[in-house]
Design a protein around this motif. Structure first.
Motif, short mmCIF file in Angstrom:
data_model
loop_
_atom_site.label_atom_id
_atom_site.label_comp_id
_atom_site.label_asym_id
_atom_site.label_seq_id
_atom_site.Cartn_x
_atom_site.Cartn_y
_atom_site.Cartn_z
N THR A 80 4.27 3.23 0.94
CA THR A 80 4.56 4.08 0.33
C THR A 80 3.42 5.92 0.22
N GLN A 81 3.44 6.72 -0.04
CA GLN A 81 2.03 7.54 -0.29
C GLN A 81 1.34 7.26 -1.10
N ALA A 82 1.93 6.59 -1.55
CA ALA A 82 0.81 6.65 -3.27
C ALA A 82 0.13 5.30 -3.12
N ASP A 83 0.65 4.46 -1.82
CA ASP A 83 0.36 3.05 -1.67
C ASP A 83 -1.16 3.53 -0.63
N VAL A 128 -2.37 6.67 -0.36
CA VAL A 128 -3.08 7.23 -1.60
C VAL A 128 -4.42 6.48 -1.78
N ALA A 129 -3.90 5.36 -2.41
CA ALA A 129 -4.27 4.52 -2.75
C ALA A 129 -5.84 3.59 -2.24
N ASP A 133 -8.98 5.87 -1.28
CA ASP A 133 -9.28 6.17 -2.77
C ASP A 133 -10.07 4.55 -2.78
N TYR A 172 -7.09 2.44 -10.40
CA TYR A 172 -6.92 1.27 -10.19
C TYR A 172 -7.79 0.07 -10.97
#
Length: 472
Positions: free
Chosen positions: A4-7, A9-10, A13, A52
């Motif tokens: 996913t987009q969140a993954d 980005v994580a 980061d 995180y």
């Protein structure tokens, strides 16, 4: 399962934070002052802790530097986790504390005391670390204030003579513990001070008025390799020229730092000795990978910005020099290109602009299987040429990525919260010690855009298992 987009980005980061935690120590760099570095680093730590936490804690198993490891541990203890995370974090913290130097651990305990962090978990971690020390008497003498503060803060019970020595050392007429008795006698007996740790003996020598040259000559057998190195680097100011430095067991990057601190005339006179020591340290760091990397070319930055800062003097150049010798040991065939065009690596000093683009073209022209670039990422002769060369190479000349290209950057860019990158198509990793180069090339591959958060988590799990000696 697709990322996913969140993954994604994580993943970015986490890799950004790891780069920062490997390179930055919150000290002044060539282009940024101490305040900028410290503020940027503190923000990153807070961001990772809140966003995180599990990945933040997992960074303790990576090659982050001691400064950032201590910051991570402090933040994890100041902000307790939920029950499901407590055990995993405790194992990571305990393992990392064992790997940290004593003075850093005791400074961390002091910071926790000042922050009034005194929960049961923190006390247990402090108790276990103290109990695992191989020579508590030595620690009590060398780090008396730190040990005393930790015992008091964690409410630890001490046995035997440790309590009297720490809290009322002058009451007893004698001690059965040899190190405590030596410390007591050193107050009035000059000969006793030479059986104490160097930093403690130094104070007693000043008290007794012992000439510096005499003291250094007699205390030398008690000095650690790091203490010898520091004295040798400051020989002219400290009148410690008679202190011999054992180069044979010195880590590669520290040895490179030592070599670059020598005047050029001394390097010429000691060429054979210094070259042999650097190559020996490099072969040791390469280990079983020696000679297995095939054809390797390196572009190494010795431009003026490799000067570093007053706090990190010549550090970027030292990392580049150490990487040079390590790559030479790793490669079957090796070619080096310094940005200055010089070929005698033993006589390097920071000089001139940074024509990275030209040197990358020269390196690619040798037909390597691997290209390693060690630079702070500032390309200014002409600006932007390196990025364009790498873009054209990746998109048009080598779209199948037959040549593995890695950029290792020893300087943290506080403004970007990361190390400065040369091109989006080339993976970049922060580097502090050249000894970590093989591992960092793996880490850089994770940042190349062909992996996602699942791969990063798998990599971290494997590193945690190795670091703590248990299953992922």
């Amino acid at each position: 399962m697709p990322e996913t987009q969140a993954d994604l980005v994580a993943c970015e980061d986490v890799l950004m934070f790891v780069n920062a935690a490997i390179t930055s120590t919150g000290q002044r760099e060539f282009r940024q002052d101490e305040g900028e570095q410290a503020l940027s680093l503190e923000f990153l730590h807070e961001y990772m802790l809140q966003g995180y936490r599990d990945l933040y804690a997992a960074a303790l198993a990576l090659d982050v530097n001691d400064h950032n490891a201590a910051m991570i541990i402090r933040n994890l203890l100041v902000h307790p986790p939920g029950p499901e995370r407590r055990h995993a974090e405790g194992r990571l913290i305990a393992a990392r504390l064992q790997a940290l130097p004593q003075h850093r651990v005791l400074r961390l305990f002091r910071d926790l005391r000042r922050a009034r962090v005194n929960n049961r978990r923190t006390r247990a971690i402090m108790r276990d670390w103290m109990a695992a020390r191989p020579d508590p008497g030595f620690d009590a003498v060398k780090y008396r204030a730190g040990v005393k503060g930790a015992i008091r803060h964690a409410h630890l019970r001490v046995k035997g003579e440790m309590g009297p020595f720490l809290f009322d050392p002058h009451r007893r007429a004698s001690y059965r513990t040899p190190m405590f008795e030596t410390w007591r006698r050193a107050h009035y007996e000059q000969a006793a001070l030479y059986d104490l740790p160097y930093t403690v003996a130094e104070g007693f020598a000043a008290k007794h008025g012992v000439p510096r040259e005499v003291f250094l000559e007699r205390i030398e057998p008690r000095m650690t390799r790091l203490e010898r190195l520091r004295l040798q680097e400051n020989a002219h100011a400290d009148k410690a020229g008679n202190v011999r430095t054992d180069l044979s067991g010195m880590p590669l990057t520290r040895l490179a730092t030592y070599v670059l601190a020598l005047p050029l005339d001394d390097r010429v006179k000691r060429r054979e000795e210094l070259t042999t020591a650097l190559r020996t340290a490099a072969r040791k760091a390469a280990g079983p990978l020696a000679g297995r990397w095939g054809r390797v070319a390196a572009v190494l930055d010795d431009s003026f910005s490799a000067t570093g800062s007053g706090q990190k003097r010549r550090r970027p150049l030292a990392v580049a020099l150490a990487c040079h010798y390590l790559l030479q040991a790793l490669a079957e065939r090796y070619t080096a290109f310094w940005t200055s065009g010089r070929t005698d690596e033993l006589l390097l000093y920071p000089y001139g602009p940074t024509p990275l683009g030209e040197r990358i073209l020269d390196a690619l022209d040798t037909g390597p299987e691997r290209l390693v670039i060690v630079s702070d990422g500032w390309d200014n002769a002409p600006p932007g040429l390196a990025a364009e060369v790498l873009r054209v190479w990746r998109t048009r000349l080598d779209p199948d990525r037959k040549v593995a290209i890695t950029h290792l950057n020893p300087v943290y860019d506080a403004g970007d919260f990361d190390v400065r990158r040369l091109a989006p198509t080339v993976p970049t990793a922060g580097v502090r010690d050249a000894e970590d180069l093989p591992t960092l090339t793996e880490l850089a591959a994770l940042a190349e855009g062909r992996t996602g958060l699942a791969d990063v988590r798998a990599y971290l799990d494997e590193r945690i298992a190795r670091f703590t000696g248990g299953a992922p």
